[in-house]
Design a protein around this motif. Structure first.
Motif, short mmCIF file in Angstrom:
data_model
loop_
_atom_site.label_atom_id
_atom_site.label_comp_id
_atom_site.label_asym_id
_atom_site.label_seq_id
_atom_site.Cartn_x
_atom_site.Cartn_y
_atom_site.Cartn_z
N VAL A 110 0.84 -1.20 0.00
CA VAL A 110 0.00 0.00 0.00
C VAL A 110 0.87 1.24 0.00
O VAL A 110 0.66 2.18 -0.80
CB VAL A 110 -0.94 0.01 1.23
N PHE A 111 1.84 1.27 0.87
CA PHE A 111 2.70 2.45 0.99
C PHE A 111 3.71 2.53 -0.15
O PHE A 111 4.13 3.63 -0.53
CB PHE A 111 3.40 2.43 2.35
N THR A 112 4.09 1.37 -0.70
CA THR A 112 4.98 1.39 -1.87
C THR A 112 4.31 2.11 -3.03
O THR A 112 4.93 2.93 -3.72
CB THR A 112 5.36 -0.04 -2.28
N ILE A 113 3.04 1.80 -3.25
CA ILE A 113 2.28 2.46 -4.32
C ILE A 113 2.11 3.94 -4.02
O ILE A 113 2.28 4.80 -4.89
CB ILE A 113 0.91 1.78 -4.51
N ALA A 114 1.76 4.26 -2.77
CA ALA A 114 1.54 5.66 -2.39
C ALA A 114 2.81 6.49 -2.61
O ALA A 114 2.75 7.61 -3.14
CB ALA A 114 1.10 5.74 -0.93
N ILE A 115 3.95 5.94 -2.22
CA ILE A 115 5.22 6.64 -2.39
C ILE A 115 5.55 6.79 -3.87
O ILE A 115 6.03 7.84 -4.32
CB ILE A 115 6.35 5.90 -1.66
N SER A 116 5.27 5.75 -4.65
CA SER A 116 5.55 5.81 -6.09
C SER A 116 4.70 6.88 -6.77
O SER A 116 5.17 7.56 -7.69
CB SER A 116 5.27 4.44 -6.73
N LEU A 117 3.46 7.04 -6.32
CA LEU A 117 2.55 8.01 -6.94
C LEU A 117 2.97 9.45 -6.71
O LEU A 117 2.60 10.35 -7.49
CB LEU A 117 1.12 7.79 -6.43
N VAL A 118 3.70 9.72 -5.64
CA VAL A 118 4.13 11.09 -5.36
C VAL A 118 5.58 11.33 -5.78
O VAL A 118 6.17 12.37 -5.47
CB VAL A 118 3.98 11.43 -3.85
N SER A 119 6.17 10.36 -6.48
CA SER A 119 7.55 10.51 -6.94
C SER A 119 7.59 11.41 -8.17
O SER A 119 6.55 11.80 -8.72
CB SER A 119 8.14 9.14 -7.27
N ALA A 120 8.80 11.73 -8.60
CA ALA A 120 8.97 12.64 -9.73
C ALA A 120 8.41 12.04 -11.02
O ALA A 120 7.92 12.77 -11.89
CB ALA A 120 10.45 12.97 -9.91
N ASP A 121 8.50 10.72 -11.16
CA ASP A 121 8.00 10.04 -12.36
C ASP A 121 7.03 8.94 -11.94
O ASP A 121 7.36 7.75 -11.98
CB ASP A 121 9.17 9.46 -13.15
N PRO A 122 5.80 9.33 -11.52
CA PRO A 122 4.86 8.36 -10.96
C PRO A 122 4.37 7.34 -12.00
O PRO A 122 4.02 7.72 -13.12
CB PRO A 122 3.70 9.23 -10.48
N PRO A 123 4.36 6.06 -11.63
CA PRO A 123 3.84 5.03 -12.54
C PRO A 123 2.31 5.01 -12.49
O PRO A 123 1.69 5.67 -11.64
CB PRO A 123 4.42 3.74 -11.96
N THR A 124 1.71 4.26 -13.38
CA THR A 124 0.26 4.11 -13.37
C THR A 124 -0.08 2.70 -12.90
O THR A 124 0.62 1.73 -13.23
CB THR A 124 -0.33 4.34 -14.77
N TYR A 125 -1.17 2.58 -12.15
CA TYR A 125 -1.61 1.29 -11.63
C TYR A 125 -3.04 1.01 -12.09
O TYR A 125 -3.87 1.93 -12.19
CB TYR A 125 -1.54 1.26 -10.11
N SER A 126 -3.33 -0.25 -12.35
CA SER A 126 -4.67 -0.64 -12.80
C SER A 126 -5.64 -0.71 -11.63
O SER A 126 -5.24 -0.70 -10.46
CB SER A 126 -4.60 -2.01 -13.49
N ARG A 127 -6.91 -0.82 -11.96
CA ARG A 127 -7.94 -0.94 -10.93
C ARG A 127 -7.76 -2.23 -10.14
O ARG A 127 -8.02 -2.28 -8.93
CB ARG A 127 -9.33 -0.92 -11.57
#
Length: 323
Positions: A110-127
């Motif tokens: 959960v937090f890995t995704i949250a941190i990735s989303l606020v990074s300089a180059d955020p990845p996209t995640y599916s539903r």
């Protein structure tokens, strides 16, 4: 550079086994030996790394590289995260049961995704990815409620903080070794440079937290002749604990470089299952039906997350191959 190459599978399996051993052994030191000084335990971990890495360098196992000013500055900042991550995990383990500790840390995705989303180059995640995390969050809530008889709000908050730090460390380590902020350092070089910084930091924290004086008083109480066996047992346990921590640090950084952040997350989920089972056996922890269901739900969510991410990555690779 290290003289021996390590395969991704070997590095990830080594990290899993050693990480499991350290978590259970640290709990033994804190509970069975009543050495309730988590900052000092962390300092012992770092001191073991300092000694171990210097020994490896001295024997020619690897040759440390010289760092420039920019690299030293970046490593110093990372060392703070590295130190706090280990220390908070040890501190929280002092306040909560092993099953609860590991279940809460099962929310790392959960937090890995949250941190990735606020990074300089955020990845996209599916539903599907987001849906797979719902049982993880709900399961932790149920496990916490089911563990209410031994529940500590301070311990829970520290464990939650440690989980956030663990996710951050995984992402940042991967970036430093192979990602955007690559420093061209081997896992051994990184540990060689970080361990002295971390040792100074944890020893300073132990001093200001009053653990050094408290530990001296604790050891003085067991300085009598009739407690000599206990002292030998305690010092032996601390020595073994430090040695395991040294090997784990090498395994952790090696696995981070040879694999991905996702692989590390999957390994963490497997570790949660094994630690919960062994923790209940070794420390005589009984889970309520609600707590048991919460643990199972969290583990199922972690497994679902891992399966979804692997399937998406495989599909992405196949698409690239076709193109």
């Amino acid at each position: 550079m290290s003289k021996a190459a390590v395969t991704p599978l070997a590095s990830i399996l080594g990290y899993l086994v050693i990480s499991l051993c350290l978590t259970l052994h640290s709990k033994m030191v804190l509970q069975w030996h009543k050495f309730g000084f988590p900052w000092l335990v962390t300092a012992i971990h770092n001191l073991s790394c300092v000694i171990g890495m210097r020994a490896l360098a001295h024997t020619g196992f690897f040759t440390p590289v010289a760092l420039d000013k920019h690299q030293r500055k970046l490593l110093w900042i990372f060392s703070v995260l590295y130190t706090i991550n280990i220390a908070v995990s040890n501190v929280s383990l002092h306040y909560v049961t092993v099953p609860l500790h590991q279940v809460v840390r099962g929310t790392v995705p959960v937090f890995t995704i949250a941190i990735s989303l606020v990074s300089a180059d955020p990845p996209t995640y599916s539903r599907k990815v987001y849906l797979s995390l719902v049982p993880v969050v709900v399961g932790v809530g149920l496990a916490t409620y089911g563990d209410k008889y031994s529940f500590s709000m301070l311990g829970f908050l520290l464990t939650l903080l440690g989980t956030v730090l663990a996710a951050t460390k995984t992402v940042v380590t991967n970036s430093i070794l192979i990602g955007k902020y690559k420093l061209k350092l081997s896992a051994l070089d990184l540990l060689y440079q970080l361990s002295p910084m971390a040792f100074v930091q944890t020893l300073t924290w132990a001093f200001f937290a009053g653990e050094i004086s408290s530990a001296q008083a604790f050891l003085h109480d067991y300085s009598k002749e009739e407690n000599s066996d206990f002292r030998i047992s305690l010092f032996s346990a601390l020595l073994v604990n430090g040695a395991i921590a040294f090997v784990l640090n090498i395994a952790s950084f090696t696995a981070s470089k040879n694999t991905s952040a996702l692989a590390m997350t999957i390994t963490g989920n497997v570790k949660v299952v094994l630690t919960v089972v062994l923790g209940c056996i070794l420390f005589h922890v009984s889970l309520s039906p609600v707590g048991t269901f919460g643990v199972a739900l969290t583990l199922a969510g972690g497994a679902a997350y891992s399966a979804v991410r692997m399937a998406e990555r495989k599909a992405k690779l196949q698409t690239k191959t076709i193109v």
